[in-house]
Design an enzyme around this catalytic site. Sequence first.
Site, PDB file in Angstrom:
ATOM      1  N   HIS A 104      51.420  42.146 -29.556  1.00  0.00           N
ATOM      2  CA  HIS A 104      52.289  43.225 -30.030  1.00  0.00           C
ATOM      3  C   HIS A 104      52.439  44.368 -29.036  1.00  0.00           C
ATOM      4  CE1 HIS A 104      51.382  41.750 -34.390  1.00  0.00           C
ATOM      5  NE2 HIS A 104      52.270  41.008 -33.775  1.00  0.00           N
ATOM      6  N   ILE A 208      33.015  34.283 -43.043  1.00  0.00           N
ATOM      7  CA  ILE A 208      31.936  35.261 -42.927  1.00  0.00           C
ATOM      8  C   ILE A 208      32.462  36.589 -43.438  1.00  0.00           C
ATOM      9  CG2 ILE A 208      30.369  36.440 -41.334  1.00  0.00           C
ATOM     10  CD1 ILE A 208      30.747  33.920 -39.497  1.00  0.00           C
TER      11      ILE A 208
END
Length: 226
Positions: A104, A208
């Site tokens: 980006h 996780i």
Amino acid sequence: MKHIVVLTGAGMSAESGIKTFRDADGLWEGYDVMEVASPQGFRANPELVLDFYNQRRKQLLEVTPNQAHYDLAQLENDYKVTVITQNIDDLHERAGSTNVIHLHGELFKVRSTFQENDIKEWKADLVLGNTCKNGYQLRPHIVWFGEDVPMIGKAVSICETADILIIIGTSMQVYPAASLIHYIPQNTPIYFVDPKPNITSNKNLTVISEKATIGIGITIKLLKTL
């Protein structure tokens, strides 16, 4: 040497103090994102947009990489590592990562409004009247809403070579970045680190549910069991 591809998003830099618009219901530091992160917003009020990124640039100069950035950089001692990030900060590089793809754009770069490949390093304020060599206004080197993502093709090619994929601090809801997971070779181990994961574990996926600084440490320990 195994190739680890790491996809990172806003949650990677959050613990360094970098805020994102998704923290506040579509507002980025109090602004509607379409006012400060779209070609239309730039045309309507270029001074506002330039000042907005000047403030973000100053903020970035005041923060430092967090432990997650450093831990990722250390992986290069044992693996080939490519970081593909949606973040516009340079914290991966400052922590020591040597192969970083910015999907980006980059906050410390600007480019010509005439030629998008005319890019230069820039850490000072950018104001109206700062022009490229051809006399056209410079703008932040940021991919705004509605614009193409020039690095997506390179990112796809990198993902196709992954032996291991680690996803950190991204919802995987923003396209085209979210599509990258589909280019990972079949049966590739995937580790998804996020305090609020929107995905469940399966045969190849380990979730996780931790913030980046804790989750990457857990991930590194699991890598040693492969």
